[in-house]
Structures are given as structure tokens and as C-alpha cells.
Design a protein around this motif. Structure first.
Motif, short mmCIF file in Angstrom:
data_model
loop_
_atom_site.label_atom_id
_atom_site.label_comp_id
_atom_site.label_asym_id
_atom_site.label_seq_id
_atom_site.Cartn_x
_atom_site.Cartn_y
_atom_site.Cartn_z
N TYR A 126 0.85 -1.19 0.00
CA TYR A 126 0.00 0.00 0.00
C TYR A 126 0.88 1.24 0.00
CZ TYR A 126 0.84 -0.58 4.98
OH TYR A 126 1.44 -0.77 6.20
N ALA A 127 0.29 2.30 -0.46
CA ALA A 127 0.98 3.60 -0.50
C ALA A 127 0.06 4.64 0.10
CB ALA A 127 1.32 3.97 -1.95
N LEU A 128 0.65 5.60 0.76
CA LEU A 128 -0.12 6.74 1.25
C LEU A 128 -0.34 7.72 0.11
CD1 LEU A 128 1.75 7.53 4.57
CD2 LEU A 128 -0.35 6.19 4.26
N VAL A 129 -1.52 8.31 0.09
CA VAL A 129 -1.83 9.39 -0.85
C VAL A 129 -2.10 10.62 -0.01
CG1 VAL A 129 -3.32 10.15 -2.72
CG2 VAL A 129 -2.81 7.70 -2.46
N ASP A 130 -1.34 11.68 -0.24
CA ASP A 130 -1.52 12.87 0.60
C ASP A 130 -2.73 13.67 0.14
OD1 ASP A 130 -0.67 14.60 -1.50
OD2 ASP A 130 1.40 14.60 -0.77
N LEU A 131 -3.01 14.72 0.87
CA LEU A 131 -4.21 15.53 0.59
C LEU A 131 -4.14 16.27 -0.74
CD1 LEU A 131 -4.95 16.88 4.17
CD2 LEU A 131 -6.16 15.06 2.92
N LEU A 132 -2.94 16.40 -1.31
CA LEU A 132 -2.80 17.03 -2.62
C LEU A 132 -2.92 16.01 -3.75
CD1 LEU A 132 0.13 19.48 -1.87
CD2 LEU A 132 -2.31 20.00 -2.00
N GLY A 133 -3.07 14.72 -3.39
CA GLY A 133 -3.23 13.67 -4.39
C GLY A 133 -1.93 13.00 -4.81
N PHE A 134 -0.81 13.36 -4.17
CA PHE A 134 0.47 12.75 -4.50
C PHE A 134 0.57 11.39 -3.84
CE2 PHE A 134 4.94 11.87 -3.53
CZ PHE A 134 5.47 11.89 -4.82
N GLU A 135 0.84 10.35 -4.65
CA GLU A 135 1.00 9.01 -4.10
C GLU A 135 2.46 8.77 -3.74
OE1 GLU A 135 -1.44 5.79 -5.61
OE2 GLU A 135 0.41 4.67 -5.92
N HIS A 136 2.70 8.43 -2.49
CA HIS A 136 4.04 8.19 -1.99
C HIS A 136 4.46 6.76 -2.30
CE1 HIS A 136 4.37 12.10 0.04
NE2 HIS A 136 3.06 12.02 0.05
N PRO A 137 5.72 6.39 -2.03
CA PRO A 137 6.19 5.04 -2.37
C PRO A 137 5.40 3.94 -1.67
CG PRO A 137 8.04 6.47 -1.84
CD PRO A 137 6.78 7.22 -1.49
N TYR A 138 5.31 2.80 -2.34
CA TYR A 138 4.65 1.64 -1.74
C TYR A 138 5.49 1.05 -0.62
CZ TYR A 138 1.03 1.28 -5.29
OH TYR A 138 -0.05 1.51 -6.08
N THR A 139 4.82 0.36 0.29
CA THR A 139 5.50 -0.42 1.31
C THR A 139 6.21 -1.59 0.64
OG1 THR A 139 3.57 -1.83 1.62
CG2 THR A 139 3.77 0.08 3.08
N LYS A 140 7.07 -2.26 1.38
CA LYS A 140 7.62 -3.52 0.90
C LYS A 140 6.46 -4.51 0.80
CE LYS A 140 12.08 -2.89 3.08
NZ LYS A 140 13.02 -3.35 4.11
N PRO A 141 6.52 -5.45 -0.14
CA PRO A 141 5.44 -6.44 -0.25
C PRO A 141 5.29 -7.23 1.06
CG PRO A 141 6.84 -6.52 -2.18
CD PRO A 141 7.54 -5.62 -1.18
N LEU A 142 4.05 -7.41 1.46
CA LEU A 142 3.71 -8.15 2.68
C LEU A 142 2.99 -9.43 2.28
CD1 LEU A 142 2.17 -5.14 4.61
CD2 LEU A 142 4.44 -6.08 4.96
N ARG A 143 3.41 -10.56 2.79
CA ARG A 143 2.76 -11.82 2.49
C ARG A 143 1.47 -11.92 3.30
NH1 ARG A 143 2.05 -15.56 -1.23
NH2 ARG A 143 2.23 -17.68 -0.50
N VAL A 144 0.35 -12.22 2.65
CA VAL A 144 -0.94 -12.33 3.32
C VAL A 144 -1.64 -13.60 2.86
CG1 VAL A 144 -1.25 -9.84 3.64
CG2 VAL A 144 -2.07 -10.92 1.55
N MET A 145 -2.53 -14.10 3.71
CA MET A 145 -3.32 -15.28 3.39
C MET A 145 -4.80 -14.91 3.42
SD MET A 145 -1.30 -17.88 2.88
CE MET A 145 -2.45 -19.23 2.97
N LEU A 146 -5.51 -15.29 2.40
CA LEU A 146 -6.97 -15.12 2.37
C LEU A 146 -7.58 -16.48 2.64
CD1 LEU A 146 -9.45 -13.35 1.82
CD2 LEU A 146 -9.22 -13.95 -0.61
N ARG A 147 -8.37 -16.57 3.67
CA ARG A 147 -8.99 -17.85 4.05
C ARG A 147 -10.43 -17.91 3.61
NH1 ARG A 147 -5.18 -19.90 7.61
NH2 ARG A 147 -4.06 -18.31 8.74
#
Length: 93
Positions: A72-93
């Protein structure tokens, strides 16, 4: 997915230059089958203060149970998207 607070999510984001949480407008969330993010199965922007139920949103998007990568990346109030986080491993059950 374990429930996560928006404060916990903000703590994991790389240095962005966003000085205060009040400057965050939204989160851009992506889920993919590989840590290189191809192909992307889910791509959604959530308002900053929204209660995110990613598991329900993935199921609604017809993503099948299994292991995936999320970032995920933060988007500031001006609409600028900041860098993404490192990939996180997730499981959908």
C-alpha cells in the motif's frame, strides 16, 4: 487477515515526507500473486479514516482463498502518491 489499525499501517510505510497523519488523504492498496506485483488482482484506494475490511473486499472481487502479496501507499491531501511499502505476504482464508 488480522485487523490492523490505520495507525499501525502508517507506521509501516516507508519515509514519505508526510509530516503528520492529518496530511494523509487515502491509502492505495494492491494485492498480487507475486512480490513483483504482476498480475495485480486487486487495486483500490480507501479513504484514510475508513474501516478497511480487505478480506471482504477481496472476496467480493472474486479473489480465491490462498497466499498473496499486498502493498500500500499513502496518498496525501494534494493527491500525490508516496512510495509503496515492501510487499507483505498475506493469506486469504
Amino acid at each position: 487477515f488480522p485487523p490492523r489499525s490505520t495507525a499501525a499501517l502508517a507506521d509501516e510505510v516507508p519515509e514519505t515526507g508526510v509530516a503528520e497523519p492529518t496530511e494523509i488523504g487515502s491509502y492505495h492498496v494492491q494485492v498480487a500473486t507475486s512480490p513483483a506485483f504482476g498480475p495485480i488482482l486487486f487495486d483500490k484506494v480507501y479513504p484514510f479514516m475508513a474501516d478497511i475490511d480487505l478480506a471482504s473486499d477481496l472476496r467480493a472481487g472474486k479473489v480465491k482463498p490462498g497466499g498473496y502479496w499486498m502493498r500500500y501507499a499513502l496518498v496525501d491531501l494534494l493527491g500525490f502518491e508516496h512510495p509503496y511499502t515492501k510487499p507483505l505476504r498475506v493469506m486469504l482464508r
